[in-house]
Design a protein around this motif. Sequence first.
Motif, PDB file in Angstrom:
ATOM      1  N   ASP A   1      11.814  -0.262  -3.007  1.00 26.09           N
ATOM      2  CA  ASP A   1      11.907   0.929  -3.843  1.00 26.09           C
ATOM      3  C   ASP A   1      11.215   2.153  -3.242  1.00 26.09           C
ATOM      4  O   ASP A   1      11.587   3.286  -3.554  1.00 26.09           O
ATOM      5  CB  ASP A   1      11.303   0.660  -5.219  1.00 26.09           C
ATOM      6  CG  ASP A   1      12.066  -0.403  -5.979  1.00 26.09           C
ATOM      7  OD1 ASP A   1      13.306  -0.397  -5.900  1.00 26.09           O
ATOM      8  OD2 ASP A   1      11.419  -1.247  -6.629  1.00 26.09           O
ATOM      9  N   TYR A   2      10.203   1.949  -2.419  1.00 24.53           N
ATOM     10  CA  TYR A   2       9.479   3.096  -1.859  1.00 24.53           C
ATOM     11  C   TYR A   2       8.740   2.680  -0.597  1.00 24.53           C
ATOM     12  O   TYR A   2       8.525   1.488  -0.336  1.00 24.53           O
ATOM     13  CB  TYR A   2       8.490   3.680  -2.877  1.00 24.53           C
ATOM     14  CG  TYR A   2       7.324   2.768  -3.186  1.00 24.53           C
ATOM     15  CD1 TYR A   2       6.138   2.828  -2.460  1.00 24.53           C
ATOM     16  CD2 TYR A   2       7.413   1.833  -4.216  1.00 24.53           C
ATOM     17  CE1 TYR A   2       5.075   1.988  -2.737  1.00 24.53           C
ATOM     18  CE2 TYR A   2       6.361   0.985  -4.505  1.00 24.53           C
ATOM     19  CZ  TYR A   2       5.183   1.072  -3.758  1.00 24.53           C
ATOM     20  OH  TYR A   2       4.134   0.235  -4.034  1.00 24.53           O
ATOM     21  N   THR A   3       8.364   3.690   0.187  1.00 24.46           N
ATOM     22  CA  THR A   3       7.484   3.488   1.346  1.00 24.46           C
ATOM     23  C   THR A   3       6.361   4.515   1.278  1.00 24.46           C
ATOM     24  O   THR A   3       6.510   5.594   0.687  1.00 24.46           O
ATOM     25  CB  THR A   3       8.237   3.644   2.676  1.00 24.46           C
ATOM     26  OG1 THR A   3       8.679   5.025   2.822  1.00 24.46           O
ATOM     27  CG2 THR A   3       9.442   2.723   2.743  1.00 24.46           C
ATOM     28  N   PHE A   4       5.232   4.170   1.882  1.00 23.35           N
ATOM     29  CA  PHE A   4       4.087   5.082   1.896  1.00 23.35           C
ATOM     30  C   PHE A   4       3.235   4.800   3.127  1.00 23.35           C
ATOM     31  O   PHE A   4       3.038   3.642   3.500  1.00 23.35           O
ATOM     32  CB  PHE A   4       3.227   4.898   0.636  1.00 23.35           C
ATOM     33  CG  PHE A   4       1.969   5.721   0.643  1.00 23.35           C
ATOM     34  CD1 PHE A   4       1.997   7.056   0.271  1.00 23.35           C
ATOM     35  CD2 PHE A   4       0.756   5.171   1.034  1.00 23.35           C
ATOM     36  CE1 PHE A   4       0.842   7.830   0.285  1.00 23.35           C
ATOM     37  CE2 PHE A   4      -0.410   5.920   1.050  1.00 23.35           C
ATOM     38  CZ  PHE A   4      -0.356   7.258   0.675  1.00 23.35           C
ATOM     39  N   TYR A   5       2.780   5.872   3.779  1.00 25.15           N
ATOM     40  CA  TYR A   5       1.845   5.711   4.895  1.00 25.15           C
ATOM     41  C   TYR A   5       0.795   6.815   4.833  1.00 25.15           C
ATOM     42  O   TYR A   5       1.015   7.881   4.222  1.00 25.15           O
ATOM     43  CB  TYR A   5       2.574   5.752   6.246  1.00 25.15           C
ATOM     44  CG  TYR A   5       3.197   7.087   6.586  1.00 25.15           C
ATOM     45  CD1 TYR A   5       2.454   8.103   7.210  1.00 25.15           C
ATOM     46  CD2 TYR A   5       4.535   7.348   6.291  1.00 25.15           C
ATOM     47  CE1 TYR A   5       3.019   9.326   7.519  1.00 25.15           C
ATOM     48  CE2 TYR A   5       5.101   8.564   6.595  1.00 25.15           C
ATOM     49  CZ  TYR A   5       4.350   9.553   7.209  1.00 25.15           C
ATOM     50  OH  TYR A   5       4.916  10.769   7.505  1.00 25.15           O
ATOM     51  N   ALA A   6      -0.343   6.575   5.457  1.00 29.18           N
ATOM     52  CA  ALA A   6      -1.412   7.565   5.517  1.00 29.18           C
ATOM     53  C   ALA A   6      -2.239   7.320   6.770  1.00 29.18           C
ATOM     54  O   ALA A   6      -2.415   6.176   7.202  1.00 29.18           O
ATOM     55  CB  ALA A   6      -2.292   7.508   4.272  1.00 29.18           C
ATOM     56  N   ASP A   7      -2.757   8.408   7.344  1.00 29.41           N
ATOM     57  CA  ASP A   7      -3.521   8.317   8.593  1.00 29.41           C
ATOM     58  C   ASP A   7      -4.650   9.338   8.598  1.00 29.41           C
ATOM     59  O   ASP A   7      -4.553  10.412   7.992  1.00 29.41           O
ATOM     60  CB  ASP A   7      -2.624   8.597   9.802  1.00 29.41           C
ATOM     61  CG  ASP A   7      -1.529   7.577   9.960  1.00 29.41           C
ATOM     62  OD1 ASP A   7      -1.848   6.407  10.200  1.00 29.41           O
ATOM     63  OD2 ASP A   7      -0.344   7.961   9.831  1.00 29.41           O
ATOM     64  N   TYR A   8      -5.702   8.989   9.313  1.00 32.20           N
ATOM     65  CA  TYR A   8      -6.762   9.943   9.656  1.00 32.20           C
ATOM     66  C   TYR A   8      -6.381  10.593  10.980  1.00 32.20           C
ATOM     67  O   TYR A   8      -5.968   9.912  11.928  1.00 32.20           O
ATOM     68  CB  TYR A   8      -8.106   9.224   9.796  1.00 32.20           C
ATOM     69  CG  TYR A   8      -9.201  10.111  10.342  1.00 32.20           C
ATOM     70  CD1 TYR A   8      -9.744  11.132   9.571  1.00 32.20           C
ATOM     71  CD2 TYR A   8      -9.681   9.930  11.639  1.00 32.20           C
ATOM     72  CE1 TYR A   8     -10.741  11.955  10.071  1.00 32.20           C
ATOM     73  CE2 TYR A   8     -10.692  10.734  12.155  1.00 32.20           C
ATOM     74  CZ  TYR A   8     -11.214  11.753  11.367  1.00 32.20           C
ATOM     75  OH  TYR A   8     -12.188  12.557  11.862  1.00 32.20           O
ATOM     76  N   LEU A   9      -6.510  11.939  11.051  1.00 33.57           N
ATOM     77  CA  LEU A   9      -6.032  12.681  12.216  1.00 33.57           C
ATOM     78  C   LEU A   9      -7.171  13.450  12.874  1.00 33.57           C
ATOM     79  O   LEU A   9      -7.579  14.506  12.392  1.00 33.57           O
ATOM     80  CB  LEU A   9      -4.933  13.669  11.793  1.00 33.57           C
ATOM     81  CG  LEU A   9      -3.716  13.071  11.087  1.00 33.57           C
ATOM     82  CD1 LEU A   9      -2.758  14.169  10.662  1.00 33.57           C
ATOM     83  CD2 LEU A   9      -3.015  12.049  11.969  1.00 33.57           C
ATOM     84  N   PRO A  10      -7.697  12.951  13.970  1.00 34.64           N
ATOM     85  CA  PRO A  10      -8.746  13.687  14.696  1.00 34.64           C
ATOM     86  C   PRO A  10      -8.159  14.600  15.764  1.00 34.64           C
ATOM     87  O   PRO A  10      -7.085  14.347  16.304  1.00 34.64           O
ATOM     88  CB  PRO A  10      -9.559  12.570  15.338  1.00 34.64           C
ATOM     89  CG  PRO A  10      -8.530  11.511  15.639  1.00 34.64           C
ATOM     90  CD  PRO A  10      -7.508  11.589  14.524  1.00 34.64           C
TER      91      PRO A  10
END
Length: 519
Positions: free
Chosen positions: A95-104
């Motif tokens: 039904d859905y996708t999700f991603y998250a990242d820390y960006l230096p």
Amino acid sequence: MKKLIILLVITYFSINLSKAQSVYIPYSYQLDQKFNSDIYSVKSSLHTSLKPFLIDSTLAPTYNAIMNRGVDSSRKTWIVRKIFNEHVFDVKTKDYTFYADYLPDLMMGRDVNDKINTYMNTRGFQLGGTIGSKVSFYSSAFENSARFAGYYNDIVNKYAFVPGQAYNRNYNGIALGSQDWSYATAVISYTPIKQLNITLGTDKTFIGDGYRSLLLSDFAANYPLLRLTANIGKVQYMVMWAYLADINAVHFDNYGSNRRKWAAFHYLDWNVNNRLSLGVFNAVIAQEADDNGTQHGFDANLFNPLFFASSIGPKAQPDNVLAGFTGKYKIFDKTAVYGQLLMDNTNTDGYQLGVRGADLFNVKGFNYLVEYNTVKPFAYTSPQIITNYTDYSEPLGDPLGANFREFIGILNYSIGNFDFMGQVNYAQYGRNPAGQNYGNELTYTSTSASTTETKVGQGIPTKFYFGEATASYLINPKYNLRFELGGLVRKESNDLGVRNTVQVTFGLRSTFRAIYHDF
């Protein structure tokens, strides 16, 4: 924070609207050029001039290859996978996708000529995903502090703005030469039917096949926008409304820190066949109020989705109207010649001609671009500063503004986890003598001189040389985490003197966002 809250609210309500075949990614030349072999193939009928791209089923194989470059499936432990293979957070369901990242973005360097130790210290994040098969969303935000090379620092201090980014808060003071700013993107993309996409948020839009765009580029800051894109047969039609600002225009109220203005953009691209594409563009910049605080008044034509309808409003409301044309022809497989024509006040005020492609000398991953741009003096300007073709006093077209000629060459080569880029620029332009306007900077109004004979380079003739090279090693492809070594040389010379810059940098970087140095 406000932009993030708005994004999350819209995302929540969108869950009930649809159950994205189209995945949204912000525009970046360095990322998009990796699609050259696909989009400039003579077998492809994709529209290539309007960016950001939507990663649909056609581009998905290449996009997935880019996002999985160097990934080693033998890495099993959680921490190793997160460092080298995966997003920090990554959820996939039917039904859905999700991603998250820390960006230096942690860079150090040295401006050899001005004897400045440079650095950039960025802490950022990105999150994105899809909801069902019709909705995608993306957001990123960065807190930045930096000490730039001398020439770049002078530009930031002159405009109180970091080019292409945001306000310079300058907590540490000009005496220390350090800058501080925040930068955010937040968009939601809804594709109710295959032929229509609706994008709402704060972002940039780029029109053209070149590195630069004379019509609408990604050099200015992000702006709130609503963009509708329709694909009907061989025709792609985009209409966009945006809310812009001017950091230096006369301020007469207490609403925000700047003067505001509305903008409407239309662009139609026609794929005559798989080789030839032709496009038509127009833009209108409308002041919210004049220098005395008199409101512009509501003009329904500004919101009319029909081509050029927004430019036929009452003559008592002095809007700034621009028009343009684009063209592209694939002379060989994976190689295209492209161009643009800019018209301001019905005059031909600028043009672009270039060639770009993929797999140079049959070497896979060896992409290239050669480009020429020129814009006449006083282009983009109007009798009132507020309606100049700018956002936060920065050009919405080429970073050099107007009154210039420019040559650009770029090579990119990727092999394994290594990526190499080389770029050279040469330009001639006319600087403004003290207290005079010869049509170079877009922070001035047009004058009576702009209606008489003008020539490119008038004012103080100036020559500009620029070269930049980077070599990087990819650590994690999901957010372009990499070690990067770079260097640039820059020379600007005229009768008033010579400004030389040699800078070397190295560090840990992430994201595909563009921070331009070549101006």
